[in-house]
Write a protein that holds these residues in place. Structure first.
Motif, PDB file in Angstrom:
ATOM      1  N   PHE A 201      -9.783   0.882   0.973  1.00  0.00           N
ATOM      2  CA  PHE A 201      -9.015  -0.178   1.623  1.00  0.00           C
ATOM      3  C   PHE A 201      -9.888  -1.120   2.453  1.00  0.00           C
TER       4      PHE A 201
ATOM      5  N   TYR B 142       0.820  -1.213   0.000  1.00  0.00           N
ATOM      6  CA  TYR B 142       0.000   0.000   0.000  1.00  0.00           C
ATOM      7  C   TYR B 142       0.854   1.262   0.000  1.00  0.00           C
TER       8      TYR B 142
ATOM      9  N   PRO C  40      -6.268  -2.345   7.060  1.00  0.00           N
ATOM     10  CA  PRO C  40      -6.895  -2.859   5.839  1.00  0.00           C
ATOM     11  C   PRO C  40      -7.462  -4.252   6.039  1.00  0.00           C
TER      12      PRO C  40
ATOM     13  N   ASN D  72      -1.580   2.455  -4.691  1.00  0.00           N
ATOM     14  CA  ASN D  72      -2.510   2.980  -3.689  1.00  0.00           C
ATOM     15  C   ASN D  72      -1.862   4.020  -2.776  1.00  0.00           C
TER      16      ASN D  72
END
Length: 790
Positions: A208, A175, A226, A180
């Motif tokens: 997420f 992430y 997440p 993202n």
């Protein structure tokens, strides 16, 4: 010892000087309870302990004791079967480790024969518990962290935690580093509620999924766990719970393990504190240049160059103070600010230190007593609350002292009888001193009253003393003058400060002649005493230098005698060894010649020369003859010249000098041979001696000099033993010289290097060898040596 004297003389400030040297809580407890003792055997025991510490410090350094906290509360909790924390167990572990280290340290001291009188009995009481110590050290680190080795289960669960955390971070980094990352407020991984989360911009919350654990103050950032890592966080959380449970089990197990040894561990802590305290006493003694006092059962005090322990060692004035043997009372007179009070405090505080087992700030061989009590009336003790004047306060204190003293008491009185009418005060002071003397107590008193100067002179077992005053500078020197009362310097000081001479003269006229005569007498005594003191110091210095020189010379003489005997013994052994070797070599040479004769082999001339030279080489001249001036003067009379008859000593052959070769070499005609010989190998003989030797030659057995051994310029020593090889080198060089072969090659090989080393040592010692070097790389390199003969 009464508490008041400890406060009056500031004994606690002396104790404070030891605090920086203490590292254990138990050692600090020892310091808190430190007080002077009143029995001579107890004082001696305490001083012996300090001496042990001082010896260890001087010879090997401080006793290695680590910083140790107080573990008595933890040991009390173990008594009720409580479970200790990791930090508490670590503190106990440090005590156990220190106990083992101390045992090893003193075992080494015993091997080094360090002189110790009493401290070893404490070390013998230390109990080591190796199994428990090892388990604690393995399981708990010094900072209280429980190690992975504390148990196999703990090791396994921590490995699982590490793997899970790695997996979570790997997932979370997708992430923070992937596509993202643009939805994050910051590309970092952090924690909230013990779970890994990422900071997500609030408007991208749905990107997420998962759970929101926190948000920023502005609400613009949400800390989201997440959905993809929730299961891994759950596994991590479960493993962490298992870790804490296993740690608690380990702590309970360790607590139960050491609980049976509470008493031994507590005693170890006490002993380590005792050793720490002894360490501190020794270090304070070293820092303050203090020395071990001698104890006097009769309370004969003799302090040599004593200094006040709380003053700067570089600025404090040292004084000799004696009481008890020749007199039991000292009356110190002199002007104000001259050092009278500090002298009282120095005497009293040094006594307290010595009786507490501390070294004292005085020169070696100083003596202290062992008093049952020390009393002091020092300073202005006026009390407004009790409506007591200065005089009343002093009287109240003095009365209390008179009611408590005995024959083993020391009394220190500052300005005795002061604060009232001088006549009455002086009379009262003398009466008080008489009362103290009647009880057999020792007393040192300071005063301004001139009447007490006469008292100190007339009373038995009493002496005067004063503080020296420099009339030239109008300043006190703070030196104590025993046997001399202090004189008044008021008129001199007033004159030097600028008071009109007329007023000073008027004051002198009003002073009685007796008083002036007394002051003049005191001044003369002071001058004479100072001169005698200076001379005594110089004589002591000279005597000390002479003693030091005497001791040094005595030591060197003993060393010389020992060294001489050792060298003589070595010389005899070496001589015997040399004689034995010479005999062996001579026997070999004779045996070889006899063997040749028995075999009917004709001995060639060069072989006879070789044998004769080898026999002569066995003779070693006494090196002392070289230094004999008579022989040297005789030798200088025989200068060599062409045509001189000479004896070649190394070959035992007679010949004539043909010509000079170089600075120290000659060409010598030996029959049909010509040789180059160094002057050191020549001895001048008469012509008639040479002729007689030639006349004897026809009578000898005819010796043919045919060459039976072919001349060669190469000698191969490989495979030969060392002794055999050295003999072959010697013969090879002789053959080479006889056949004018130069250069020649000696092959000694590489091997261990013994033959090469022996070959080079022989070549360096042979005067007929001009130089030598290793062969070329293609001709043997350092396995062969090329020799150039002169």
């Amino acid at each position: 010892m009464n508490e008041k004297i400890l406060t009056t003389l500031a004994f606690d400030q002396v104790k404070d000087q030891m605090k920086p040297y203490l590292v254990t809580a138990a050692g600090k407890k020892e310091l808190q309870t430190l007080t002077p003792v009143v029995k001579i055997d107890q004082v001696n025991q305490l001083l012996l302990e300090t001496s042990d510490g001082a010896n260890i410090l001087r010879l090997v350094g401080v006793i290695p004791i680590p910083k140790l906290a107080d573990i008595s509360p933890q040991l009390k909790r173990l008594k009720i079967e409580a479970t200790l924390s990791a930090t508490e167990l670590a503190a106990i572990g440090r005590v156990l480790r220190a106990s083992g280290s101390i045992k090893l340290f003193f075992d080494k001291l015993e091997q080094q024969a360090v002189p110790l009188a009493t401290i070893t009995k404490y070390v013998a009481e230390v109990v080591t518990i190796p199994d428990v110590t090892k388990r604690l050290v393995t399981s708990i680190e010094n900072d209280g962290h429980i190690t992975d080795e504390a148990s196999s289960a703990l090791h396994e669960v921590r490995q699982r935690i590490s793997r899970t955390e790695a997996q979570i971070r790997q997932q979370m980094e997708a992430y923070t580093r992937g596509k993202n990352a643009k939805y994050l407020s910051d590309a970092i991984i952090t924690m909230r509620n013990e779970r890994y989360v990422i900071p997500v911009q609030a408007n991208y919350r749905s990107k997420f999924g998962g759970v929101v654990h926190d948000q920023s103050q502005t609400g613009q950032t949400l800390f989201i766990e997440p959905q993809a890592v929730m299961e891994m966080n759950n596994r991590l959380r479960q493993a962490q719970i298992e870790e804490r449970q296993e740690e608690a089990r380990v702590l309970a197990e360790l607590s139960a393990l050491i609980a049976p040894y509470r008493a031994e561990i507590a005693h170890n802590e006490t002993i380590l504190g005792k050793l720490d305290f002894i360490n501190a006493k020794a270090q304070l003694a070293h820092a303050s240049h203090a020395t071990l006092p001698i104890l006097s059962a009769e309370n004969h005090v003799n302090l040599r160059q004593a200094r006040h322990p709380l003053l700067d060692i570089n600025r404090a004035v040292a004084n000799d103070i004696s009481i008890g043997e020749d007199y039991q009372a000292i009356v110190i007179t002199g002007p104000n600010t001259g050092g009278k009070t500090i002298t009282l405090k120095t005497l009293g505080l040094i006594q307290l230190m010595g009786q507490a087992g501390l070294y004292i700030p005085a020169n070696e061989e100083s003596t202290i007593g062992v008093f049952s009590e020390i009393f002091a009336d020092i300073g202005d003790e006026q009390s407004l609350e009790q409506s007591l004047s200065t005089f009343s306060a002093h009287m109240d204190n003095t009365i209390s002292i008179l009611n408590q003293i005995d024959s083993r008491s020391l009394v220190l009185l500052d300005e005795v009888g002061a604060g009232t009418d001088p006549k009455e005060g002086a009379a009262l002071a003398m009466a008080i001193l008489d009362a103290i003397g009647a009880k057999g107590s020792f007393v040192v008193a300071t005063t301004h009253y001139p009447e007490l100067k006469v008292y100190g002179y007339n009373r038995p077992k009493t002496t005067n003393a004063s503080m020296e005053f420099d009339a030239a500078t109008l300043q006190p020197t703070y030196r104590l003058l025993m046997g001399i009362p202090g004189r008044s310097n008021a008129l001199e000081i007033a004159s030097r400060l600028g008071l009109a001479e007329q007023i000073v003269a008027e004051a002198k006229s009003l002073t009685s002649n007796d008083s002036q005569d007394l002051n003049d007498m005191i001044g003369d005594l002071v001058a004479q005493r100072k001169l005698a003191h200076d001379r005594t110091i110089q004589l002591d210095h000279d005597v000390a230098d002479a003693q030091t020189l005497h001791d040094e010379l005595t030591t060197k003489l003993e060393q010389y005698e020992q060294q001489k005997d050792k060298l003589m013994q070595q010389a005899r052994e070496q001589a015997n060894h040399a004689v034995a070797q010479a005999r062996q070599e001579a026997d070999k040479i004779v045996h070889q010649l006899r063997k040749l004769e028995q075999q009917g082999v004709q001995v060639e001339e060069n072989q006879l020369i070789d044998a004769k030279g080898a026999l002569n080489a066995l003779h070693v001249e006494d090196s002392r003859l070289k230094k004999n001036k008579v022989l040297q003067r005789e030798k200088r009379k025989h200068n060599f010249a062409i045509g001189d008859a000479v004896l070649v000593k190394s070959y035992g052959q007679y010949g004539e000098l043909v010509q000079k070769r170089g600075q120290n070499d000659w060409e010598v005609q030996l029959g049909i041979l010509k040789m180059q010989v160094n002057e050191r190998d020549l001895e001048k003989v008469g012509k008639e001696q040479l002729a007689s030797k030639r006349d004897e030659e026809p009578k000898r057995r005819v010796v043919r000099t045919t060459q039976t051994t072919p001349a060669t310029a190469r000698l191969d020593l490989r495979g030969h033993r060392y002794e055999q090889a050295m003999g072959e080198i010697d013969r090879f060089i002789d053959h080479a010289i006889l056949n004018n072969l130069s250069p020649v090659t000696i092959i000694h090989g590489k091997g261990t290097g013994a033959l090469r080393k022996g070959t080079h040592e022989y070549l360096q010692s042979n005067p007929r060898v001009a130089s030598f070097e290793y062969a070329a790389p293609n001709a043997g390199g350092d396995g062969a040596t090329i020799v150039y003969l002169s």
